[in-house]
Scaffold this motif. Structure first.
Motif, PDB file in Angstrom:
ATOM      1  N   GLY A  46       8.464  -0.991   6.068  1.00 34.54           N
ATOM      2  CA  GLY A  46       8.340  -1.612   4.754  1.00 34.54           C
ATOM      3  C   GLY A  46       6.972  -2.173   4.407  1.00 34.54           C
ATOM      4  O   GLY A  46       6.772  -2.665   3.303  1.00 34.54           O
ATOM      5  N   GLN A  47       6.020  -2.115   5.340  1.00 37.49           N
ATOM      6  CA  GLN A  47       4.677  -2.616   5.045  1.00 37.49           C
ATOM      7  C   GLN A  47       3.890  -1.647   4.168  1.00 37.49           C
ATOM      8  O   GLN A  47       2.887  -2.023   3.563  1.00 37.49           O
ATOM      9  N   ILE A  48       4.311  -0.388   4.146  1.00 32.96           N
ATOM     10  CA  ILE A  48       3.707   0.624   3.273  1.00 32.96           C
ATOM     11  C   ILE A  48       4.839   1.442   2.654  1.00 32.96           C
ATOM     12  O   ILE A  48       5.983   1.381   3.108  1.00 32.96           O
ATOM     13  N   ARG A  49       4.484   2.213   1.642  1.00 34.96           N
ATOM     14  CA  ARG A  49       5.410   3.192   1.081  1.00 34.96           C
ATOM     15  C   ARG A  49       4.741   4.557   1.254  1.00 34.96           C
ATOM     16  O   ARG A  49       3.543   4.697   1.007  1.00 34.96           O
ATOM     17  N   VAL A  50       5.518   5.535   1.689  1.00 33.36           N
ATOM     18  CA  VAL A  50       5.005   6.898   1.828  1.00 33.36           C
ATOM     19  C   VAL A  50       5.493   7.710   0.635  1.00 33.36           C
ATOM     20  O   VAL A  50       6.676   7.684   0.298  1.00 33.36           O
ATOM     21  N   MET A  51       4.566   8.394   0.001  1.00 31.44           N
ATOM     22  CA  MET A  51       4.879   9.253  -1.142  1.00 31.44           C
ATOM     23  C   MET A  51       4.338  10.648  -0.831  1.00 31.44           C
ATOM     24  O   MET A  51       3.229  10.777  -0.327  1.00 31.44           O
ATOM     25  N   LYS A  52       5.127  11.676  -1.119  1.00 33.42           N
ATOM     26  CA  LYS A  52       4.705  13.042  -0.855  1.00 33.42           C
ATOM     27  C   LYS A  52       4.461  13.762  -2.182  1.00 33.42           C
ATOM     28  O   LYS A  52       5.286  13.673  -3.084  1.00 33.42           O
ATOM     29  N   ILE A  53       3.332  14.446  -2.264  1.00 35.03           N
ATOM     30  CA  ILE A  53       2.988  15.230  -3.457  1.00 35.03           C
ATOM     31  C   ILE A  53       2.763  16.681  -3.030  1.00 35.03           C
ATOM     32  O   ILE A  53       1.832  16.975  -2.271  1.00 35.03           O
ATOM     33  N   PRO A  81       0.835  -1.211   0.000  1.00 37.69           N
ATOM     34  CA  PRO A  81       0.000   0.000   0.000  1.00 37.69           C
ATOM     35  C   PRO A  81       0.870   1.261   0.000  1.00 37.69           C
ATOM     36  O   PRO A  81       1.960   1.273   0.583  1.00 37.69           O
ATOM     37  N   ILE A  82       0.385   2.291  -0.666  1.00 41.08           N
ATOM     38  CA  ILE A  82       1.091   3.574  -0.720  1.00 41.08           C
ATOM     39  C   ILE A  82       0.246   4.623  -0.012  1.00 41.08           C
ATOM     40  O   ILE A  82      -0.932   4.799  -0.320  1.00 41.08           O
ATOM     41  N   LEU A  83       0.870   5.289   0.947  1.00 36.53           N
ATOM     42  CA  LEU A  83       0.234   6.390   1.648  1.00 36.53           C
ATOM     43  C   LEU A  83       0.753   7.677   1.025  1.00 36.53           C
ATOM     44  O   LEU A  83       1.949   7.979   1.105  1.00 36.53           O
ATOM     45  N   VAL A  84      -0.141   8.396   0.354  1.00 33.51           N
ATOM     46  CA  VAL A  84       0.251   9.630  -0.323  1.00 33.51           C
ATOM     47  C   VAL A  84      -0.105  10.819   0.560  1.00 33.51           C
ATOM     48  O   VAL A  84      -1.247  10.969   0.990  1.00 33.51           O
ATOM     49  N   ASP A  85       0.904  11.622   0.839  1.00 30.20           N
ATOM     50  CA  ASP A  85       0.751  12.840   1.621  1.00 30.20           C
ATOM     51  C   ASP A  85       0.671  14.009   0.655  1.00 30.20           C
ATOM     52  O   ASP A  85       1.657  14.377   0.028  1.00 30.20           O
ATOM     53  N   ARG A  95       7.883   8.828  11.410  1.00 36.59           N
ATOM     54  CA  ARG A  95       7.765   7.842  12.489  1.00 36.59           C
ATOM     55  C   ARG A  95       6.914   6.647  12.060  1.00 36.59           C
ATOM     56  O   ARG A  95       7.262   5.492  12.311  1.00 36.59           O
ATOM     57  N   VAL A  96       5.792   6.910  11.405  1.00 33.76           N
ATOM     58  CA  VAL A  96       4.907   5.839  10.930  1.00 33.76           C
ATOM     59  C   VAL A  96       5.655   4.939   9.952  1.00 33.76           C
ATOM     60  O   VAL A  96       5.573   3.706  10.030  1.00 33.76           O
ATOM     61  N   ASN A  97       6.401   5.537   9.048  1.00 33.25           N
ATOM     62  CA  ASN A  97       7.150   4.774   8.059  1.00 33.25           C
ATOM     63  C   ASN A  97       8.160   3.849   8.738  1.00 33.25           C
ATOM     64  O   ASN A  97       8.310   2.687   8.352  1.00 33.25           O
ATOM     65  N   ILE A  98       8.839   4.352   9.757  1.00 35.61           N
ATOM     66  CA  ILE A  98       9.808   3.533  10.496  1.00 35.61           C
ATOM     67  C   ILE A  98       9.096   2.401  11.236  1.00 35.61           C
ATOM     68  O   ILE A  98       9.519   1.245  11.191  1.00 35.61           O
ATOM     69  N   GLU A  99       8.004   2.721  11.914  1.00 41.91           N
ATOM     70  CA  GLU A  99       7.301   1.715  12.708  1.00 41.91           C
ATOM     71  C   GLU A  99       6.663   0.629  11.842  1.00 41.91           C
ATOM     72  O   GLU A  99       6.601  -0.531  12.242  1.00 41.91           O
ATOM     73  N   LEU A 100       6.178   0.986  10.672  1.00 41.79           N
ATOM     74  CA  LEU A 100       5.555  -0.012   9.794  1.00 41.79           C
ATOM     75  C   LEU A 100       6.591  -0.742   8.936  1.00 41.79           C
ATOM     76  O   LEU A 100       6.253  -1.725   8.272  1.00 41.79           O
ATOM     77  N   ILE A 137      -4.205   2.692   9.294  1.00 43.28           N
ATOM     78  CA  ILE A 137      -3.577   1.997   8.164  1.00 43.28           C
ATOM     79  C   ILE A 137      -3.600   0.487   8.375  1.00 43.28           C
ATOM     80  O   ILE A 137      -3.759  -0.271   7.426  1.00 43.28           O
ATOM     81  N   GLY A 138      -3.464   0.075   9.621  1.00 41.37           N
ATOM     82  CA  GLY A 138      -3.369  -1.339   9.953  1.00 41.37           C
ATOM     83  C   GLY A 138      -4.484  -2.204   9.410  1.00 41.37           C
ATOM     84  O   GLY A 138      -4.276  -3.355   9.038  1.00 41.37           O
TER      85      GLY A 138
END
Length: 97
Positions: free
Chosen positions: A41-48, A12-16, A34-39, A93-94
């Protein structure tokens, strides 16, 4: 392209969707780190940056900043407007992991 990245991701990709002038967006940036570290590799964070990519923001009906959109399998599955704390965001997200 953005749409290809969303469609072809194996996680899953979380787009900010944010803007550099947006105070709450700057707060959200630290929370997302912090969320990216805690999860882990279970998600990818992308910023737009909505100022640099207004056509992407428009095509996803972004009305407020920050807005987070979670994509899974190329589809939008959740949308969050405003700031959430890291624990709240991880819980939200979980359910999609």
């Amino acid at each position: 392209s953005f749409e290809d990245a969303i469609a072809n991701s194996d996680v899953p990709i979380l787009v900010d969707f944010y803007a550099t002038w947006c105070g709450p967006c700057q707060m959200m940036s630290k929370i997302l780190e912090r969320v990216n570290i805690e999860l882990n590799g279970q998600i990818r964070v992308m910023k737009i940056d909505t100022d640099r990519y207004p056509q992407i923001a428009s095509s996803h009906q972004i009305q407020a900043l920050p807005t987070l959109v979670l994509f899974k399998g190329g589809q939008s599955v959740d949308r969050i407007e405003g700031v959430l704390q890291a624990e709240q965001l991880i819980d939200r997200i979980g359910q999609f992991l």
